[in-house]
Write a protein that holds these residues in place. Structure first.
Motif, PDB file in Angstrom:
ATOM      1  N   TYR A 168      37.233  36.256  41.888  1.00  0.00           N
ATOM      2  CA  TYR A 168      37.560  37.123  40.754  1.00  0.00           C
ATOM      3  C   TYR A 168      38.709  36.537  39.944  1.00  0.00           C
ATOM      4  O   TYR A 168      38.682  36.535  38.702  1.00  0.00           O
ATOM      5  N   ALA A 169      39.729  36.012  40.620  1.00  0.00           N
ATOM      6  CA  ALA A 169      40.875  35.421  39.926  1.00  0.00           C
ATOM      7  C   ALA A 169      40.432  34.278  39.024  1.00  0.00           C
ATOM      8  O   ALA A 169      40.870  34.170  37.866  1.00  0.00           O
ATOM      9  N   MET A 170      39.558  33.418  39.538  1.00  0.00           N
ATOM     10  CA  MET A 170      39.076  32.304  38.724  1.00  0.00           C
ATOM     11  C   MET A 170      38.241  32.793  37.545  1.00  0.00           C
ATOM     12  O   MET A 170      38.303  32.232  36.444  1.00  0.00           O
ATOM     13  N   ASP A 171      37.470  33.858  37.747  1.00  0.00           N
ATOM     14  CA  ASP A 171      36.678  34.422  36.647  1.00  0.00           C
ATOM     15  C   ASP A 171      37.586  34.937  35.534  1.00  0.00           C
ATOM     16  O   ASP A 171      37.303  34.739  34.337  1.00  0.00           O
ATOM     17  N   VAL A 172      38.680  35.607  35.904  1.00  0.00           N
ATOM     18  CA  VAL A 172      39.617  36.127  34.902  1.00  0.00           C
ATOM     19  C   VAL A 172      40.248  34.973  34.124  1.00  0.00           C
ATOM     20  O   VAL A 172      40.357  35.014  32.894  1.00  0.00           O
ATOM     21  N   LEU A 173      40.664  33.935  34.839  1.00  0.00           N
ATOM     22  CA  LEU A 173      41.261  32.778  34.169  1.00  0.00           C
ATOM     23  C   LEU A 173      40.279  32.121  33.204  1.00  0.00           C
ATOM     24  O   LEU A 173      40.616  31.836  32.048  1.00  0.00           O
ATOM     25  N   GLU A 174      39.063  31.888  33.660  1.00  0.00           N
ATOM     26  CA  GLU A 174      38.076  31.236  32.812  1.00  0.00           C
ATOM     27  C   GLU A 174      37.744  32.079  31.588  1.00  0.00           C
ATOM     28  O   GLU A 174      37.542  31.549  30.480  1.00  0.00           O
TER      29      GLU A 174
END
Length: 441
Positions: free
Chosen positions: A106-112
């Motif tokens: 989820y963290a990577m999705d938010v960043l992307e």
């Protein structure tokens, strides 16, 4: 500033005692609640305690949470959000910001979604599938466990072999030893570079300047050798909104404002000449980073957090040089072994050879898992992390020298610590960041 009432709440790990103690020493009223029975003695003799934090909410002007964990379904972000909705001034997260730490995907999705570059990464619930992926895509990977064991820091493994063969062996070992508790894992492509964390205080609407850059030292032994720990020490300095910030946390400013987040948020990254690549979030205070940050505050700590929690445009004046924090630990840290702790570390005495203020601690000495019994400092709790010692200076060398000089005047039987905190900056990290252009606007 008028005297304010601060309620500090630790629902998982009791890590916020030193901040509470500092704010109390500034003349504010403080009460501290610790949920974990094994940790309740931490900060005894330093900070007044309460047995029921909910009963103190109406008393408090500000409530401060120190971690995101409450249980598998509920984090402190949910509690903070509910209390804010009731009109309480809270330093704490939201369910979504808690998820940044609890759910790496989820963290990577938010960043992307906000235009931040990320490293190639995939999540797996099957060890066989993860091993097959490495075989089909040979490369060095970082193994990051998911689920209830993701906070067992020694399980994070950084691959060294270009063909990923060591990662395959580690995954096989984890399946046998931890498969029943590891709901999955993330494989992230490893990149060589400078590891640096970009950290800012958010007041619910915007980041407060300056921005903090810090460099974590997670391995147990000097030279970055041995098992991973939560942290053995940190070096730091403060900057304006430079390129590192602009390409990472700065892109999440509107998202954090929509969330109503209040507090410290840290994004650890790996940086090379081609880009900045996030590794993991700490959407809460980092430890011992917050201790080091408050050591460099030149604004009153209590006033800053009071205004931060209320969104009242807090100002933050800081020391303009470098600073270093060293964590002093006791056996069996970073492992859990009650017998070893009882025999070697429980109630260990902490003795100072110098005392700069009558009745007070030497400069730069901060409590972590410690208590004060009839004027005698002692180790407390069961984690074996009694003290953090800090130093400041116009250069990283000077900051290191001050910190280790202070440690030389402390006696804690059986304690150990890393003697190389800050050396990475001196040996090349600083030069590389400057050469790559990340420290400028």
């Amino acid at each position: 500033m008028d005297t304010r009432r601060f309620l500090f709440v630790s629902l998982d790990a009791a890590l916020i005692g030193d901040l509470a103690w500092q704010i109390r020493r500034e003349g504010h009223e403080v009460r501290y609640y610790i949920e974990a029975e094994s940790d309740r003695e931490i900060a005894d003799g330093f900070v007044p305690k309460t047995d029921d934090w909910r009963a103190e909410v109406d008393w408090a002007d500000v409530l401060v949470f120190d971690d995101i964990w409450v249980g598998p379904e509920v984090g402190t972000g949910e509690l903070a959000q509910e209390l804010r909705a009731d009109g309480m001034a809270v330093v704490g997260g939201t369910p979504n910001t808690d998820r940044l730490e609890a759910d790496r995907g989820y963290a990577m999705d938010v960043l992307e979604a906000h235009g931040v570059n990320t490293l190639d990464h995939r999540e797996f619930t099957s060890f066989d599938a993860g091993i097959a992926h490495v075989r089909d895509n040979p490369a060095p990977y970082v193994v990051k466990p998911l689920g209830e064991v993701q906070n067992v820091k020694r399980l994070l493994y950084v691959g060294r072999e270009d063909d990923g063969s060591d990662v395959i062996e580690v995954l096989r070992a984890y399946e046998k030893a931890w498969g029943h508790r590891m709901r999955g894992f993330q494989l992230q492509r490893r990149v060589e570079g400078v590891e640096v964390a970009i950290c800012g205080f958010f007041d619910g609407r915007r980041f407060v300047e300056p921005i903090n850059l810090n460099f974590e030292h997670k391995k147990l032994f000097p030279g970055n050798i041995g098992p991973s720990t939560g942290e053995m020490g940190t070096s730091t300095f403060w900057v304006g909104r430079n390129r590192l910030f602009a390409e990472t946390l700065g892109r999440l400013e509107s998202w954090l404002a929509d969330e109503g987040y209040v507090g410290s948020i840290d994004l650890n990254c790996i940086v090379d000449g081609d880009g900045v690549y996030p590794l993991e979030f700490t959407p809460r205070f980092g430890y011992p980073t917050i201790t080091l940050q408050q050591e460099t505050f030149e604004s009153p700590t209590g006033e800053f957090f009071y205004r931060l929690a209320r969104g009242e445009d807090p100002t933050l004046d800081v020391y303009e040089g470098y600073a270093v924090a060293v964590r002093l630990v006791l056996p069996p840290f970073p492992f859990d072994d009650p017998k070893t702790y009882d025999e070697n570390s429980r109630n260990a005495a902490v003795v100072f050879e110098t005392d700069e203020e009558a009745g007070g601690p030497p400069a730069g000495v901060h409590i972590e898992d410690a208590k004060n019994v009839d004027g005698q400092w002692r180790a407390a709790g069961e984690s074996g992390m009694p003290l953090v010692v800090t130093g400041k200076g116009e250069t990283m060398q000077a900051a290191r020298a001050q910190a280790y000089d202070r440690i030389d005047s402390i006696v804690v039987p059986n304690c150990y610590y890393r003697d190389d905190i800050g050396e990475r900056w001196i040996e090349g990290d600083g030069d590389r960041l400057l050469a790559w252009g990340y420290l400028g606007p």
